[in-house]
Structure formats: structure tokens, C-alpha cells
Design an enzyme around this catalytic site. Structure first.
Site, mmCIF file in Angstrom:
data_model
loop_
_atom_site.group_PDB
_atom_site.id
_atom_site.type_symbol
_atom_site.label_atom_id
_atom_site.label_comp_id
_atom_site.label_asym_id
_atom_site.label_seq_id
_atom_site.Cartn_x
_atom_site.Cartn_y
_atom_site.Cartn_z
ATOM 1 N N GLU A 31 -0.376 -0.404 2.998
ATOM 2 C CA GLU A 31 -1.490 -0.714 2.332
ATOM 3 C C GLU A 31 -1.587 -2.129 2.223
ATOM 4 O O GLU A 31 -0.609 -2.822 1.921
ATOM 5 C CB GLU A 31 -1.550 -0.021 0.776
ATOM 6 C CG GLU A 31 -1.501 1.331 0.863
ATOM 7 C CD GLU A 31 -0.822 1.773 -0.818
ATOM 8 O OE1 GLU A 31 -0.533 1.116 -1.438
ATOM 9 O OE2 GLU A 31 -0.776 3.054 -0.788
ATOM 10 N N PHE A 56 5.277 -0.861 -3.763
ATOM 11 C CA PHE A 56 5.973 -1.166 -4.797
ATOM 12 C C PHE A 56 7.132 0.140 -4.967
ATOM 13 O O PHE A 56 6.859 1.350 -4.619
ATOM 14 C CB PHE A 56 5.624 -1.389 -6.350
ATOM 15 C CG PHE A 56 5.023 -2.770 -6.113
ATOM 16 C CD1 PHE A 56 6.035 -3.888 -6.617
ATOM 17 C CD2 PHE A 56 3.694 -3.010 -5.848
ATOM 18 C CE1 PHE A 56 5.414 -5.293 -6.695
ATOM 19 C CE2 PHE A 56 3.296 -4.636 -6.037
ATOM 20 C CZ PHE A 56 4.146 -5.516 -6.471
ATOM 21 N N ASP A 57 8.327 -0.089 -5.596
ATOM 22 C CA ASP A 57 9.338 0.965 -5.759
ATOM 23 C C ASP A 57 8.944 2.218 -6.500
ATOM 24 O O ASP A 57 9.055 3.407 -6.003
ATOM 25 C CB ASP A 57 10.404 0.494 -6.379
ATOM 26 C CG ASP A 57 10.196 -0.849 -7.510
ATOM 27 O OD1 ASP A 57 9.123 -0.502 -8.411
ATOM 28 O OD2 ASP A 57 10.759 -1.759 -7.291
ATOM 29 N N HIS A 66 6.579 -1.326 -11.146
ATOM 30 C CA HIS A 66 6.791 -2.467 -10.340
ATOM 31 C C HIS A 66 8.345 -2.884 -10.415
ATOM 32 O O HIS A 66 8.274 -4.244 -9.553
ATOM 33 C CB HIS A 66 5.556 -3.477 -10.380
ATOM 34 C CG HIS A 66 4.439 -3.178 -10.043
ATOM 35 N ND1 HIS A 66 3.787 -2.249 -11.053
ATOM 36 C CD2 HIS A 66 3.655 -3.461 -9.263
ATOM 37 C CE1 HIS A 66 2.466 -2.201 -10.495
ATOM 38 N NE2 HIS A 66 2.316 -2.948 -9.616
ATOM 39 N N PHE A 75 5.804 3.362 -6.623
ATOM 40 C CA PHE A 75 4.790 3.896 -5.848
ATOM 41 C C PHE A 75 5.380 4.871 -4.936
ATOM 42 O O PHE A 75 4.660 5.447 -4.071
ATOM 43 C CB PHE A 75 3.761 3.011 -5.272
ATOM 44 C CG PHE A 75 3.228 1.731 -6.162
ATOM 45 C CD1 PHE A 75 3.332 1.976 -7.437
ATOM 46 C CD2 PHE A 75 2.634 0.866 -5.612
ATOM 47 C CE1 PHE A 75 2.836 1.087 -8.366
ATOM 48 C CE2 PHE A 75 1.986 -0.002 -6.208
ATOM 49 C CZ PHE A 75 2.069 0.246 -7.698
ATOM 50 N N LEU A 128 -5.036 4.118 0.727
ATOM 51 C CA LEU A 128 -4.517 4.160 -0.186
ATOM 52 C C LEU A 128 -3.756 5.433 -0.626
ATOM 53 O O LEU A 128 -4.207 6.195 -1.463
ATOM 54 C CB LEU A 128 -5.088 3.516 -1.390
ATOM 55 C CG LEU A 128 -4.195 2.716 -2.174
ATOM 56 C CD1 LEU A 128 -5.384 1.963 -3.262
ATOM 57 C CD2 LEU A 128 -3.517 3.480 -3.270
ATOM 58 N N ALA A 129 -2.761 5.779 0.406
ATOM 59 C CA ALA A 129 -2.104 7.214 -0.097
ATOM 60 C C ALA A 129 -0.609 7.514 0.366
ATOM 61 O O ALA A 129 -0.552 7.017 2.044
ATOM 62 C CB ALA A 129 -3.206 8.337 0.532
ATOM 63 N N GLU A 130 0.181 7.139 -0.527
ATOM 64 C CA GLU A 130 1.523 7.003 0.059
ATOM 65 C C GLU A 130 2.133 8.283 0.794
ATOM 66 O O GLU A 130 2.782 8.107 1.822
ATOM 67 C CB GLU A 130 2.622 6.771 -1.227
ATOM 68 C CG GLU A 130 2.569 5.438 -1.590
ATOM 69 C CD GLU A 130 1.355 5.125 -2.554
ATOM 70 O OE1 GLU A 130 0.636 6.153 -2.818
ATOM 71 O OE2 GLU A 130 0.962 4.161 -2.968
ATOM 72 N N PRO A 174 4.963 9.515 -4.835
ATOM 73 C CA PRO A 174 3.818 10.344 -4.324
ATOM 74 C C PRO A 174 4.135 10.768 -2.694
ATOM 75 O O PRO A 174 3.643 11.853 -2.360
ATOM 76 C CB PRO A 174 2.504 9.506 -4.394
ATOM 77 C CG PRO A 174 2.566 8.367 -5.309
ATOM 78 C CD PRO A 174 4.297 8.471 -5.336
#
Lengths: 376, 325
Positions: free
Chosen positions: B29, B83-84, B129, B86, B58-60, B89
Site C-alpha cells: 500500500e 505497520f506491524d 503502529h 496491520f 488496501l488489503a493485507e 489480516p
């Protein structure tokens, strides 16, 4: 609280039963569809019939092996043969397929030995075939995860610069009705859509996600979801091998030409249990199964062959015998599958040396050897 | 030699990787025009194009799942998780799919995917974060897990990770992104420290401090501040596989060991270290291996993070306790 209020949509107007692409009626009558012309020779129809009979027989044998304690579990494809053979035979050699764990019919089309599937459910491996050799990826058990792998693969094909050329490759992702609720499947739709990936999403809507009916997954027909993502979707008679072949062929062509993704909803029915450990009598009516039995995917092809004098009793007997022979052969080979040696579980976890693997493997080897010492 | 921040050294390493192999991709992203929220991928899309430096939806899970598919098609994706906090998912795609696919195929498939994750606290961020999720991944067979603590390692380790035929989880200490050091960008890979080798970054005699990522600098500061004792600091660099031999050699010499990380101590990576050191150094230990780290609470609001993160005083307090044993 009534069921309707749980659904929260008591006043939703009834949707008309959607259009279904069909080229062969349950009675074996050929019908035309303006968008999907299909010209099959007698031999080609006979070949499809043979595929259908064989995969059903191998599946039946696998269920029997499970009942006899030889496999831990078996997810039967009974009822879904046409969806799998139709779509599987639509693939060209270079196309890549990403299956769930029930695509035994597609595996057959891709030349993957059914013994691999039996071996997986017997517990001798987690798969074991080389996906690149057959252009058929490993079975994926976590629902929907493979649709993202398929989408990424298709994005790779785009980066190879072959879309729209004669060497174009289409990717097909298999999944079921339950999977359409998964985030991964929806994320696949998003990625495939915004990158215009050369992929076909082939959803076998067999009406049941283990015990949950389709209405627990969706308020609209599944193929209509595609519209929200910005690519075409259609529903096909999943028990009609001709129609499944024709619509998949067209969708794959579109993908190879650069027209992006298509969602195909193959409307079918899981005639058996979800797996051999499941008990459908707890959640669905026998009458529903009986109604679907009348739409059997094999009987209608047989009727078509007879109606057109494309095959006689001798031919049907021959196919039956061949299927039986293959099943017998499968059984024998299954029973003689060796258990993997204990130390092999450390193999293939990593491609390159990993000290922890080596350390644990050596310790375990020494431990095992200590019993041999004692036995001496 | 060039003076580079850790973030810029990452950027230079990624640039080299993209230059060296046309199959290498960068995806995530905001990695394109923006250059990532920490600017680690700054300028890469401009130079290598949108096909190779991909701004994803936007989709991990989608990012990692499609990276797996790209790898199956012969590409080498470097994925950025912004970020860690995140990364979760994408947990199924990393833990269940990416890590296991090679074994499931009996070695037929290689998944050379690198997942970059800015990690740790100390930048005054909002929740999710500032986390340190490394133990989830070291607990997953099939993954390699590494983390850099300085610009030189950032530059070299990211390139080594891209060359790995196995999936690599690459943690970047986000509060050290702005730390500077001299980096030899012309150095030959054969001169680099091997990816999975620990390094003694401060030799000492009386106790061993084990750290990785952002905590290495804190330990070096603690060693410098301790006037009475000589503390050895080891930067583990690689958590899986773990270079246990370097650790054992040191602890056998010093007889005392303190493990420092930002993640909660309970069931953290330090527990594995303590167990292994106890097994290998039992008769040389003068005191139990002690651990300093985050508390067993969710990461606190940032006004409390200085209390939560192991600092110089808490590290030296633990060293004191190993001597008082």
C-alpha cells in the site's frame, strides 16, 4: 424471533429466478444458446461421457476406501462431475488451475493421478504432485485462500507480457458457495478487477457449505456479485457438461485476450455429504436430494448419446468396465502406498540449510536408532 | 562510503535488488508515488515502473496472497506491510499458505517472497503502529525471520533476503529509520556477514546482552553507561534460524545473560533464548538468564511508551540482578 427477522430482510422483493445457461436438458435434449454456440463431434461427447463416468467411479471407490478405514476422510464430488469435467476440459494445456480440495474431476482432466488425492486423505503426504508439471496447483483446504494465489499468478502472466498473444495463459480459480463469504475471495475479486487480471473465477455453487444453505451466504444470486466488482458474471447449469465447457471456454478466451476476469457460478448440487464425516440427514430434506437426482449430470449425456445414436450398449459397457478396472487399480495402489519414513517430515520445510531442522532431525534419528540398538 | 539513514539504506538495497533481477517486484500500500509511509520505497516506481513497483488495493491478505501467486509464476515479490499491527489480516496467507507450501509440494515449489514489516515502538504513534509480532512468525516452521538494527545491515540483509529461495519475514526497526551510518554501497556480497549469522557488536567480559532490531542500540547505550562492568552486546540479526553458537560461546565466557526485546516477555522470543542457553551453558551460568521487555499488556498509549519499552535503566537493573543472584 422468526427466521425472516433474523435475516433482516422481510420486505425484500422476491428476485426472479435468474437466467441459467443450459445446452443440454436433464432429459438429454440439446438446446441452443445465442452466446454459447458449441459444436461437439460424437467422439468428443463420448469422451466427456467417459470422463464423467470414470471420475464418479474413482470418487465412489475413494468413499469406499474411507468407509473401510483406509482413508481418514474423503470429500466426495458426487453430483458435481459436469461442472468439473466441463470446466476442466475447457482448459488448454498452458492454462493454470487452482483447486479447492474437492476438484478430483479437474485433477483428472489435468492428468494428476487420483492416487495423489487418495494419498493426501490417507495421510501419506499433503499433496505431493508437482503443480508446474500439470498446471494444477495443490489442493487448498483453508476456504478461499487459493483464489488469491490464482489472482497473483494471473498478475504474473500479465507481467510476462503474453496476454493477448498466442502464448497467453488463463488462470482458473475454483471455489464453492461458502467461500464467497470469505475475505480472500472478495479481495481476489478486487485485485483481479483493478488489475484486469486474466482469470476465471469458477464457483461451484453446490447449495451447501457443510450444513449451511446458500441463503446463509448470500441474499442475491452469487454470479450477480461480479457486477459490484466491475466484471461479468453468469450462471450456468452446473450439471450440464456441455454448458460448463462452453461458458468456461469463452471466459478463458476472454481472459487470454486481455478482457479481464469473469465469474462463473456453476449451479449444481452436492449429492453426497460434505465429507465422509458429515451427516446431511441432520440439515436437509431427502426430497431435495431426490429432486436433484433427476438432474443427474451423467444420465443426460447418456440420453443424448442414445438419442443421437452416438453410442450403443457395447460402448457404455466398455466405459463401465474401464472405470471399474481403474477403481480396482486405485484400490490396490492405495493399499500398497508406503507410510512416509519418520525422518522425511524434516525434508522440504526449507529450500536451504536451516540449522534447527538439521539439529532436530539428527536428534530424532539418534533417538530412533537407540531402539534399534536395544533390539539387537 | 556513503552516509545513509537506515531508511535510505533500505531504499538503496531494494533498488539494487530491482536492478539485479527483473523478476523482483515491490508491492504494497502506498509504495509507489508516495514511496511508502516511511519513504523506504521512495523513487522506485519512477525508476522501475508501475508493473514492478505496485500500489496494491488496501488489503493485507490480498497483498500476501497475490504475492504467493506471483512467486508461483516465477517472480520474487518484496511485500511491504505498512505497520506491524496491520500484518494480522494476512496471517493465514503467511502462516498457513506461504510457510507451508514448499513442504506440501514435497519440495516442488519455492516461494521466494520477502515480507517487510516496520516494527516496534518509540515514535509516538497511535495503537497498532508500535508492535513487535516476531514470535508469531518464529513459531512458524517454513519461514525465515530476520531483523536489521543499523544502516549497513539494512542495505545488505534486504538484498540477501531477496536471494533466499525461502520466504523471509524482514523486520525493520521503525524508530531507527533515521539513524545514520557509513554504508559501502559498492561492497561485494561475498564480503557481507551471512544473513543468518549473529554479530558481537560490543565485546565484553562480565555479562552478555542479547538483542535484535531496535533494542540493539539501547543495549549498546547500556553497555557504554555501565562503568563498573564490561558488557558484551550481541545483535542476533536472524531469529529463525538462530545463530545459537555465537550466543553460547559468549555466555560460556561471561556466565551471565540478559535478553532484551520490545515484545512482551511472556512467551516471547527471549523465552526460547533462555531455554536454549540454559540447556547449552548450564554449568557455566552464574545466574539465571533474565529477560527485559514489554509488559504483558497491549502496547500502551504512546504517552506511556517510554515506561513500557525496555530502556537503559531497566536493562542495567536486570544486569545488577544477575550479579546479585
Amino acid at each position: 424471533m422468526t427466521i425472516d427477522s433474523v435475516r433482516g430482510a422481510p420486505d425484500t422483493p422476491e428476485l426472479a429466478e435468474p437466467e441459467l445457461v443450459q445446452l443440454l436438458t436433464p432429459e438429454g435434449e440439446r438446446v441452443e444458446h445465442p452466446d454459447y454456440p458449441l459444436d461437439l463431434s460424437a467422439e468428443e461427447v463420448r469422451d466427456l461421457y467417459r470422463d464423467l463416468v470414470i471420475v464418479r467411479r474413482l470418487d465412489l471407490e475413494s468413499v469406499a476406501l474411507t468407509r473401510q478405514g483406509e482413508l481418514g476422510l474423503w470429500p466426495s464430488l458426487l453430483g458435481q462431475e459436469a461442472a468439473q469435467i466441463g470446466s476442466g476440459r475447457a482448459l488448454s494445456e498452458n492454462d493454470m488451475a487452482f483447486p479447492t480440495y474437492r476438484e478430483h474431476g479437474v485433477a483428472w482432466c489435468r492428468g494428476v493421478d487420483h492416487l495423489n488425492m487418495v494419498g493426501l486423505f490417507r495421510g501419506v503426504s499433503h499433496g505431493g504432485w508437482d503443480p508446474a508439471e500439470h498446471n494444477f496447483h495443490l489442493y487448498t483446504v483453508v476456504i478461499g485462500a487459493q483464489t488469491l494465489h490464482a489472482t497473483g499468478y494471473a498478475m504474473g502472466v500479465q507481467r510476462d507480457g503474453v496476454v493477448g498473444t498466442p502464448s497467453a495463459t488463463a488462470t482458473i480459480a475454483y471455489f464453492g458457495d461458502g467461500a464467497t463469504s470469505q475475505g480472500d475471495v472478495n479481495e481476489s475479486f478486487v485485485f483481479a478487477s483493478v488489475f484486469n487480471a486474466p482469470i476465471v473465477f469458477f464457483c461451484q455453487n453446490n447449495q451447501w457449505a457443510i450444513s449451511e444453505p446458500l441463503e446463509r451466504q448470500s441474499r442475491i444470486p452469487l454470479y450477480q456479485r461480479a457486477q459490484g466488482y466491475g466484471f461479468p458474471g453468469l450462471r450456468v447449469d452446473g450439471n450440464d457438461v456441455f454448458a460448463c465447457l462452453a461458458v468456461t471456454r469463452k471466459a478463458l478466451e476472454n481472459a487470454r485476450e486481455g478482457q479481464g476476469p469473469t465469474l462463473i457460478e456453476a449451479f449444481t448440487y452436492r449429492m453426497g455429504a460434505h465429507t465422509t464425516t458429515d451427516d446431511p440427514t441432520r440439515y436437509r430434506l431427502k426430497a431435495e436430494e431426490e429432486a436433484w437426482k433427476l438432474k443427474d449430470p451423467i444420465e443426460r449425456v447418456k440420453a443424448y448419446l442414445v438419442r443421437n445414436d452416438y453410442a450403443d450398449t457395447g460402448y457404455f459397457d466398455k466405459v463401465e468396465d474401464e472405470a471399474k478396472q481403474l477403481a480396482r487399480d486405485l484400490r490396490n495402489r492405495c493399499l500398497s502406498l508406503p507410510d512416509p519414513k519418520p525422518l522425511t517430515m524434516f525434508d522440504h520445510v526449507y529450500a536451504e540449510h536451516h540449522p534447527l531442522m538439521t539439529e532436530e532431525q539428527e536428534q530424532f534419528a539418534a533417538y530412533l536408532a537407540s531402539f534399534e540398538e536395544e533390539a539387537k | 562510503m556513503t552516509t545513509l539513514t537506515l531508511g535510505k539504506a533500505m531504499n538503496e538495497g531494494l533498488r539494487k535488488a530491482l536492478e539485479n533481477d527483473p523478476k523482483v517486484l515491490v508491492m504494497g500500500e502506498d509504495v509507489g508515488k508516495l514511496g511508502g509511509v516511511f519513504r523506504v520505497t521512495d523513487g522506485l516506481q519512477k525508476d522501475f515502473g508501475e508493473e514492478r513497483v505496485i500500489d496494491t488495493p488496501l488489503a493485507e491478505s490480498g497483498i500476501v496472497g497475490t504475492a504467493i501467486g506471483l512467486a508461483l509464476r516465477g517472480y520474487r515479490p518484496i511485500v511491504e506491510i505498512q505497520f506491524d499491527g496491520f500484518v494480522f489480516p494476512a496471517a493465514d496467507q503467511i502462516i498457513t499458505q506461504l510457510a507451508k507450501m514448499r513442504m506440501r509440494s514435497l519440495g516442488a515449489l519455492s516461494l521466494p517472497v520477502v515480507i517487510r514489516i516496520p516494527c516496534g515502538g518509540g515514535i509516538g504513534a497511535v495503537e497498532h503502529h508500535s508492535e513487535s509480532p516476531e514470535a508469531y512468525f518464529t513459531h512458524t516452521p517454513g519461514l525465515r525471520v530476520v531483523t536489521c538494527s543499523n544502516p549497513v545491515d539494512a542495505y545488505t540483509m534486504i538484498q540477501q533476503s531477496v536471494l533466499s529461495p525461502d520466504p523471509v519475514i524482514f523486520f525493520e526497526p521503525k524508530r531507527r529509520y533515521w539513524d545514520k551510518a557509513e554504508v559501502d554501497v559498492e561492497s561485494a556480497p561475498s564480503d557481507w556477514t551471512p544473513l543468518h549469522q549473529a554479530r558481537i557488536v560490543h565485546p565484553g567480559e562480565h555479562a552478555t546482552l542479547l538483542a535484535y532490531g531496535p533494542s540493539v542500540k539501547t543495549c549498546l547505550e547500556a553497555a557504554a553507561a555501565d562503568e563498573g562492568r564490561s558488557l558484551e552486546v550481541i545483535d542476533l540479526r536472524s531469529l529463525s534460524p538462530l545463530d545459537i553458537d555465537t550466543v553460547v560461546e559468549s555466555v560460556n565466557r561471561t556466565g551471565r545473560c540478559v535478553v532484551v526485546h520490545e515484545a512482551p516477555v511472556f512467551n516471547g522470543f527471549g523465552a526460547e533464548l533462555a531455554a536454549r542457553i540454559t540447556e547449552r551453558c548450564f554449568y557455566r551460568l552464574e545466574s539465571p538468564v533474565l529477560r527485559v521487555g514489554g509488559f504483558s499488556t497491549p502496547y500502551p498509549p504512546s504517552r506511556n511508551e517510554d515506561d513500557y519499552l525496555p530502556d537503559l535503566d531497566r536493562i542495567l537493573d536486570a544486569v545488577d540482578r544477575t550479579f546479585a543472584w
